[in-house]
Design an enzyme around this catalytic site. Structure first.
Site, mmCIF file in Angstrom:
data_model
loop_
_atom_site.group_PDB
_atom_site.id
_atom_site.type_symbol
_atom_site.label_atom_id
_atom_site.label_comp_id
_atom_site.label_asym_id
_atom_site.label_seq_id
_atom_site.Cartn_x
_atom_site.Cartn_y
_atom_site.Cartn_z
ATOM 1 N N ASP A 90 -0.773 -0.538 6.147
ATOM 2 C CA ASP A 90 -0.728 0.059 7.483
ATOM 3 C C ASP A 90 -2.005 -0.221 8.267
ATOM 4 O O ASP A 90 -2.161 0.222 9.391
ATOM 5 C CB ASP A 90 -0.471 1.563 7.408
ATOM 6 N N ASP A 134 -7.359 -1.379 4.832
ATOM 7 C CA ASP A 134 -6.903 -2.491 3.991
ATOM 8 C C ASP A 134 -6.968 -3.836 4.692
ATOM 9 O O ASP A 134 -6.274 -4.778 4.329
ATOM 10 C CB ASP A 134 -5.524 -2.232 3.370
ATOM 11 N N ASP A 157 0.874 -1.151 0.000
ATOM 12 C CA ASP A 157 0.000 0.000 0.000
ATOM 13 C C ASP A 157 0.929 1.224 0.000
ATOM 14 O O ASP A 157 2.065 1.131 0.431
ATOM 15 C CB ASP A 157 -0.832 -0.048 1.293
HETATM 16 P P1 ADP Z 1 -3.970 4.977 -0.176
HETATM 17 O O1 ADP Z 1 -4.162 3.927 -1.191
HETATM 18 O O2 ADP Z 1 -2.931 5.943 -0.632
HETATM 19 O O3 ADP Z 1 -3.719 4.451 1.195
HETATM 20 P P2 ADP Z 1 -6.820 5.590 0.283
HETATM 21 O O4 ADP Z 1 -7.430 4.490 -0.521
HETATM 22 O O5 ADP Z 1 -6.976 5.529 1.746
HETATM 23 O O6 ADP Z 1 -5.305 5.863 -0.118
HETATM 24 O O7 ADP Z 1 -7.435 6.952 -0.254
HETATM 25 C C1 ADP Z 1 -7.371 7.273 -1.614
HETATM 26 C C2 ADP Z 1 -7.587 8.722 -1.863
HETATM 27 O O8 ADP Z 1 -8.870 9.095 -1.366
HETATM 28 C C3 ADP Z 1 -6.617 9.615 -1.153
HETATM 29 O O9 ADP Z 1 -5.450 9.824 -1.907
HETATM 30 C C4 ADP Z 1 -7.432 10.892 -1.023
HETATM 31 O O10 ADP Z 1 -7.366 11.628 -2.223
HETATM 32 C C5 ADP Z 1 -8.831 10.383 -0.840
HETATM 33 N N1 ADP Z 1 -9.204 10.320 0.584
HETATM 34 C C6 ADP Z 1 -9.362 9.209 1.326
HETATM 35 N N2 ADP Z 1 -9.711 9.515 2.586
HETATM 36 C C7 ADP Z 1 -9.731 10.839 2.672
HETATM 37 C C8 ADP Z 1 -9.999 11.768 3.720
HETATM 38 N N3 ADP Z 1 -10.300 11.372 4.964
HETATM 39 N N4 ADP Z 1 -9.931 13.074 3.436
HETATM 40 C C9 ADP Z 1 -9.626 13.497 2.195
HETATM 41 N N5 ADP Z 1 -9.362 12.673 1.176
HETATM 42 C C10 ADP Z 1 -9.408 11.364 1.389
HETATM 43 MG MG MG Z 2 -3.970 3.284 3.029
#
Ligand code: ADP
Ligand code: MG
Length: 624
Positions: free
Chosen positions: A518, A522, A325
């Site tokens: 993390d 996930d 991730d």
């Molecule tokens: P990653 O794969 O990088 O761990 P996530 O799947 O958790 O990311 O989130 C993907 C995208 O969704 C982030 O890059 C962000 O743009 C948006 N996002 C997710 N959660 C939030 C939040 N709490 N506030 C703002 N944007 C968010």
């Molecule tokens: Mg993540």
């Protein structure tokens, strides 16, 4: 098993072994001067035989009643009965005595590694200062109930999860999360058990009983490590199920055929049959393999890597695809605000509203924004928070509908005119359907990632993959910097799971896929992968439950240490299998030519077991 009880059992076994050995030794001496009658010898040794082996006899009899007749204990039991028939009473006792010595060795190895694991972590709280009226009473954490108030003084470990009622302090959570930054806490803040209070006294209202507290969950992880057995162990068990009866039948034939068909002397052939039984005992394998895995798991724990069962060590040794991730795993997950753009509102207002909407979330983006904002928030202004996974969050702030998130979220709610900074994660703000601005965040790659990934490849991992919900430009930039083999961006959480599935489908036999995350959003991937590795996930129940390996530190290179330990244990187990089978083969051949006796057979059996255990100790001596 309870530590105290385990210790007691070991002591009892040790005493039994010492007493029996002394009595046997005295007998040998007295035997020089007196000639005991056969009846006396029989009674004397029979009592000693029961004393040293009653547990083996009981277990065998119990198994017989349950019709699962034959394990290595039964082989020993049958051999001793044969020895009695041959009037070799001394040998009968010796067989049990040496078997028990092997058992003791095994217990000590397992007990030692277990206590090493918990002392390596040193997080078990010993007491709680329970508040009773104006007094403090030192009690066991087990006695404290949710709702009770406890006081944690500077230098003490927080014994139970709870909420701060009064006082303020810094907490050091490094023993639990591996991150060595001090966390400042005050009233209404939630504290996890296991962390150490650094500066001021805290009055804490307990929210969970000890059994459900964070620290107990971590300890449970450690204490139940071996619940998932490795394939080798299961194979050996299955093998023993067919093997042992076969041996017994073969032994019976060795005895019956020459004596009945060829009228040979039954004494000679009963003795040969016994030798065969003892040689064939799979003790060395049955004992040394679990011990090797146990030592490996405890070595890993010393390196602050918790492995939930030996099967994961076996798979770790053969991981060919490592899927990471991005946020919080390869990157720090600590976003810095680069820029704030506003429309209709001031920049401060944009930041404040976004911060309020994010205030209840656990996502790295939410945490970073809160930290960057730095001022106290009035949480009463926020209601109905709903996280939209992989996109952002929806909430009522000051009774207005607010959306905070990325371009996907904007598309979903029908807002099309907005700008984005190319590089950087854009968090947009929409209030009551009107676009109000955005903040641009930037994350950094963790310092040692490049080095760690290189090591992972040197350790036999062929493909390194990154999955992220972040924008294409951002994700690809990280992938390029780190020289990754594959990168997939703009994935929603369920799409990450699908990608992982496609890698799982493509893998060959004995090629495993690890997912490293993390633990934020996930858990499904952690669970689905052959080996799910959660980094610094202590505190997140879902992640701790779903994963197979926990890295207590925030250091990706720990995966390499885990792989090295895994490869080492697989190699050691192979060595022990080859060694004990060939040694037994040798004694067996000697037996065929009548060149061995019961004594040699007994000593070689126990000797091989002990050598195999020592070999495992050798393999895990020193640093990794
Ligand atoms: P990653 O794969 O990088 O761990 P996530 O799947 O958790 O990311 O989130 C993907 C995208 O969704 C982030 O890059 C962000 O743009 C948006 N996002 C997710 N959660 C939030 C939040 N709490 N506030 C703002 N944007 C968010
Ligand atoms: Mg993540």
């Amino acid at each position: 098993m309870n530590k105290f009880y385990a210790n007691l059992k070991q002591k009892a076994l040790l005493n039994k072994i010492i007493i029996t050995s002394l009595i046997l030794f005295s007998f040998v001496i007295f035997n020089f001067f007196y000639s005991f009658t056969l009846n006396f010898k029989f009674i004397f040794f029979f009592i000693l035989y029961l004393f040293i082996g009653y547990d083996i006899i009981l277990i065998t009899l119990k198994n017989t009643l349950k019709f699962n007749l034959l394990d290595e204990k039964s082989l020993m039991f049958i051999a001793t009965i044969g020895a009695f028939f041959l009037k070799q009473y001394f040998e009968a006792v010796l067989i049990f005595l040496l078997y028990q010595i092997g058992e003791l060795f095994q217990n000590i190895a397992i007990f030692r590694s277990k206590s090493q694991i918990s002392s390596a972590l040193q997080i078990r709280p010993l007491y709680a200062n329970l508040k009773e009226g104006d007094f403090l009473k030192k009690v066991s954490p087990l006695k404290v109930k949710p709702g009770d108030v406890i006081v944690v003084k500077p230098g003490e470990r927080v014994p139970l999860d709870g909420v701060v009622l009064s006082g303020g302090s810094f907490l050091d959570s490094s023993s639990i999360t591996g991150e060595s930054n001090f966390l400042s806490v005050g009233p209404k803040d939630f504290v996890l058990s296991g962390v150490v209070n650094i500066s001021g006294a805290l009055e804490i209202k307990v929210t969970k009983k000890y059994e459900e507290s964070t620290v107990k969950k971590v300890l449970n992880l450690i204490e139940n490590v071996s619940s998932k057995k490795s394939k080798t162990e299961n194979l050996i068990k299955k093998f023993a199920k067919i093997y042992t009866p076969t041996v017994v039948i073969a032994a019976f034939l060795i005895f019956i055929i020459p004596t009945l068909l060829f009228k040979e002397d039954w004494h000679v052939w009963l003795e040969r049959c016994l030798i065969f039984l003892v040689i064939s005992c799979p003790c060395a394998l049955v004992i040394s393999i679990p011990v090797s895995f146990f030592l490996a798991i405890s070595k890993a724990a010393k390196n602050r890597i918790l492995i939930k069962g030996s099967i994961f060590l076996e798979m770790l040794a053969n991981v060919k695809t490592a899927i990471f991730d991005k946020t919080g795993t390869l990157t720090k997950g600590k976003f810095i605000i680069k820029e704030i753009y506003s429309l209709n509102l001031s920049k401060e207002e944009v930041l404040e509203i976004i911060c309020l909407a994010e205030s209840k979330l656990n996502h790295p983006i939410a945490k970073s924004i809160k930290e960057a904002y730095g001022k106290p928030l009035n949480l009463n202004r926020v209601e109905k928070v709903k996280e939209i996974f992989g996109k952002g969050v929806k909430a009522l702030v000051d009774e207005k509908e607010v959306f905070v998130g990325n371009f996907k979220l904007l598309k979903e709610i029908g807002i099309s005119s907005f700008e984005e900074d190319e590089l950087g994660t854009n968090v947009h703000l929409v209030v009551e359907g009107k676009y109000c601005g955005r903040i641009v965040l930037q994350d950094e790659i963790k310092t040692n990632v490049e080095y760690a990934l290189k090591n992972i490849k040197n350790n036999g991992v062929e493909k390194i993959v990154m999955l992220t919900g972040d924008k294409k430009v951002v994700g690809e930039n990280v992938a390029k910097n780190l020289n990754l083999d594959f990168v997939f961006c703009e994935l929603l959480p369920y799409e990450k799971v699908e990608k992982l599935e496609s890698f799982l489908k493509k893998r060959g036999e004995k090629e495993f896929v690890a997912f490293i995350g993390d633990g934020v959003n996930d858990a499904a991937s952690l669970k689905l992968a052959d080996v799910g590795v959660a980094m610094g996930a202590i505190g997140s129940d879902a992640a701790m439950e779903a994963c197979d390996v926990v890295l207590m530190d925030d250091d990706i290179n720990k995966i390499n240490i885990a792989i090295l330990i895994a490869k080492r244990v697989v190699k050691t187990v192979k060595q022990n299998i080859v060694f004990s089978l060939s040694f037994k083969g040798l004694i067996f051949v000697l037996g065929i030519f009548g060149l061995t006796n019961i004594w040699l057979a007994i000593f070689s059996d126990v000797g091989v077991s002990i050598l195999a255990i020592l070999n495992a100790f050798r393999a895990f001596k020193g640093k990794f």
